[in-house]
Design an enzyme around this catalytic site. Structure first.
Site, short mmCIF file in Angstrom:
data_model
loop_
_atom_site.label_atom_id
_atom_site.label_comp_id
_atom_site.label_asym_id
_atom_site.label_seq_id
_atom_site.Cartn_x
_atom_site.Cartn_y
_atom_site.Cartn_z
CB CYS A 90 -3.88 3.12 -1.38
SG CYS A 90 -4.87 4.47 -1.05
CG ASP A 140 0.32 -2.47 6.39
OD1 ASP A 140 -0.56 -2.64 7.02
OD2 ASP A 140 0.35 -1.86 5.19
CD GLN A 143 -6.74 -4.19 4.56
OE1 GLN A 143 -7.86 -5.24 4.67
NE2 GLN A 143 -7.07 -3.05 4.07
CE LYS A 157 -7.20 -0.23 6.58
NZ LYS A 157 -8.01 0.33 5.16
CG HIS A 202 -1.78 0.92 1.40
ND1 HIS A 202 -1.78 2.12 1.74
CD2 HIS A 202 -3.10 0.70 1.40
CE1 HIS A 202 -2.62 2.96 1.81
NE2 HIS A 202 -3.78 2.09 1.45
#
Lengths: 157, 458
Positions: free
Chosen positions: B416, B252, B255, B278, B175
């Site tokens: 993104c 990261d 998700q 999220k 991203h």
């Protein structure tokens, strides 16, 4: 399928999307690129201008059905217009497309097929993108112009 | 002998782990997690597994008020969870309760409200520490979200450890938030980005990764789960190989955290970032986990109140961890809301959410395969609940508009991930992303709406 969707994706729009007119390159002439940085759509508009009159117009690029149909209809429509008339048309089209649904609008002839975007505020920028590029190409500014909802008069809800 | 301290709400959060590979669960098993909830009034039947399981999913859905609305006159089918998830009532109530009953500046006030707010805020930090299984609570830094977390690491660890000619390894599927901060750092330091390539299926090429690790590599930064492809990356293996060369790894987790149990000690990573919104929590709150040994030596990110212990015009002594990295009044309500969200998913059991979403993903993959001209982008063997696709002859934005009118919310665009789109040679894709409250009925609605798109653009 909703009535709104049929207003947006009119048969004329779908046809120009399937079979875009003047979708080709041009050597020489004036050109400018429209780029929508939100969605990545790109349209390069090429013009052959003789004595302040547009004698040929074509486009290249990638985008959604509305972008393609708008660019395709535009290249057909602006041929033989003077630079001043073409610039005035861009303003008229911008004003018309950003008029709220229900408000009276100009009769744009064949370009009227684009007015369905008035029901889809976030898609107005798609219809306007090739015209932004045209405006830059008219002044022979070989550059990338960006379009976004902010470039329109109407506030996008 | 002192009495045991009273049980605080966050004490009940326990870290759960699946017994084995989540992918091994059969479809029917996938729905078990819903069966533990107390049945309430049934609003709408959602087909998921056997008839007894439907009631439980209705229950879960009842916890999320925003799911129960119409869009353009059609029931909302929300499949944009990778962008943001909806919030359970418990989260909304917790945020409201903070402003109604507690609201105060924390860590400074001597009055009662401040004491309560401070306690709740630090309790939320403990809750996050348990959620990630961090070794120490002070390894949890509250930030605005993943973007700020990565910028923090790039601006502090990065600025002090990266020099001219050094290299930072990221992947082709990152991203922009795990790319641009490193690019800015590289520009500033004369360092360069090295990119782990992906296969056509959307999996990292691990043999190339191995070759990218050199004695110039200063940081490896990768997504746990790709937002655009759904690929679950082999993070533990990535960390193992980097650590063999003494290179720290940032993960990261934007998700990942709402979809599978995450244990930072098991992964072995040095930094792990996620965003509250999220994970069914509020926007504007997120977490950076950092290994204490590294955080301790890093300079502060922002200066101001709260991050100092002693200030004169000549010099400043900084607070101890975690406060050194939390300048200014923090987003207290956000932290409490996040803790409520963590309690919510922990009660439900993330080890059961994963197989549920996996079953739904398999169901969706089969359902969408029946749409003529549809091609998936991202077909990794180990995949999270993301269905990204292209439809022959139809631009993703046209798909998005038509689906919206059918009440189906998906994301269209570059997600993104512009370099990834370039790698895939597409300007954009359409993406349906799942969460624990999605149902097979919703997948059916998506497939039906895609057939309408197909019809219109025939």
């Amino acid at each position: 399928m909703s009535v709104d969707l049929h207003a947006l994706y009119q048969e004329v729009v779908l046809d120009h999307n399937r079979h875009p007119r003047n979708f080709r390159a041009m050597q020489g002439g004036r050109k400018a690129e429209g780029f929508n940085r939100i969605c990545g759509d790109r349209v390069t508009v090429h013009l052959r201008v003789e004595a302040d009159v547009i004698r040929d117009a074509c486009f290249q690029g990638s985008g959604c059905a509305i972008v393609k149909a708008s660019a395709s209809l535009m290249t057909e429509h602006i041929r033989d217009l003077t630079l001043a008339d073409a610039a005035a048309l861009v303003e008229r089209l911008r004003r018309t497309l950003s008029a709220p649904p229900g408000a009276p609008i100009d009769d744009l002839g064949a370009l009227g097929a684009l007015t369905g975007v008035r029901l889809f505020p976030i898609r107005i920028k798609c219809a306007v993108l090739p015209w932004e590029a045209l405006l830059a190409a008219l002044s022979a500014r070989d550059e990338v112009v960006y379009t976004s909802p902010r470039s329109l008069d109407r506030r996008i809800p | 002998m002192a009495a045991a301290p009273p049980l605080r709400p966050c004490d009940k959060v326990r870290h759960g782990h699946p017994a084995g590979d989540p992918g091994q669960y059969a479809d029917a098993d996938a729905d078990r997690f819903l069966s533990t909830r107390t049945p309430l009034t049934r609003q709408r039947t959602h087909r998921l597994g056997g008839p007894d399981l439907d009631i439980d999913l209705a229950n879960v859905r009842n916890d999320f008020p925003a799911l129960h609305q119409q869009v353009h006159g059609r029931p909302l089918v929300y499949l944009d969870n990778a962008a943001t998830t909806h919030k359970p009532r418990a989260v909304i109530d917790r945020v409201a309760q903070y402003y109604t009953e507690e609201n105060a500046s924390i860590h400074r006030g001597v009055h009662g409200l401040s004491e309560r707010a401070t306690d709740a805020y630090e309790c939320a930090r403990e809750c996050v520490a348990r959620f990630l299984n961090a070794a120490e609570t002070r390894e949890i830094i509250f930030v605005r979200g993943v973007t700020e977390a990565i910028n923090l690491v790039a601006c502090t660890y990065g600025r002090t450890h990266v020099g001219p000619g050094d290299e930072i390894v990221i992947s082709e599927m990152e991203h922009h938030s795990n790319l641009v901060p490193w690019q800015i750092l590289c520009d500033e330091k004369g360092a360069r980005l090295r990119i782990i390539p992906i296969t056509d299926a959307g999996e990292l090429r691990m043999e190339s990764y191995e070759q990218l690790l050199t004695d110039r590599t200063r940081v490896v930064a990768v997504a746990h789960v790709s937002n655009a492809l759904g690929t679950v990356n082999p993070v533990a293996e990535i960390v193992r190989r980097a650590h063999a060369r003494g290179i720290p790894v940032l993960v990261d987790g934007a998700q990942a955290v709402a979809h599978m149990p995450v244990d930072v000690q098991e992964l072995g990573c040095d930094f792990y970032a996620f965003s509250g919104h999220k994970l069914f929590g509020p926007t504007g709150i997120g977490v950076l986990y950092g290994r204490e040994r590294l955080l301790d030596k890093m300079p502060p990110y922002q200066g101001g109140g709260g991050m100092i212990s002693f200030v004169t015009f000549e010099r400043t002594e900084y607070s101890a961890l975690p406060h050194k990295f939390e300048a200014g009044t923090p987003h207290v309500a956000g932290a409490l809301g996040l803790a409520a969200a963590i309690e919510y998913v922990t009660d439900l059991g993330l080890d059961r959410v994963r197989p549920h979403e996996r079953a739904l993903l398999d169901y969706g993959t089969r359902a969408l395969s029946g749409v003529p001209g549809l091609r998936f982008t991202g077909t990794a063997a180990n995949k999270s609940g993301i269905l990204a696709f292209l439809l022959d002859g139809v631009h993703p934005h046209d798909i998005g508009t038509i689906l919206d009118r059918a009440g189906v919310a998906i994301r269209v665009g570059h997600h993104c991930c512009q370099p990834l789109m370039a790698r895939l040679r597409v300007p954009a894709t359409a993406r349906a992303s799942l969460a624990l409250y999605n149902t097979r009925d919703e997948i059916d609605a998506l497939a039906a709406a895609l057939l309408e798109v197909r019809e219109m653009f025939a």
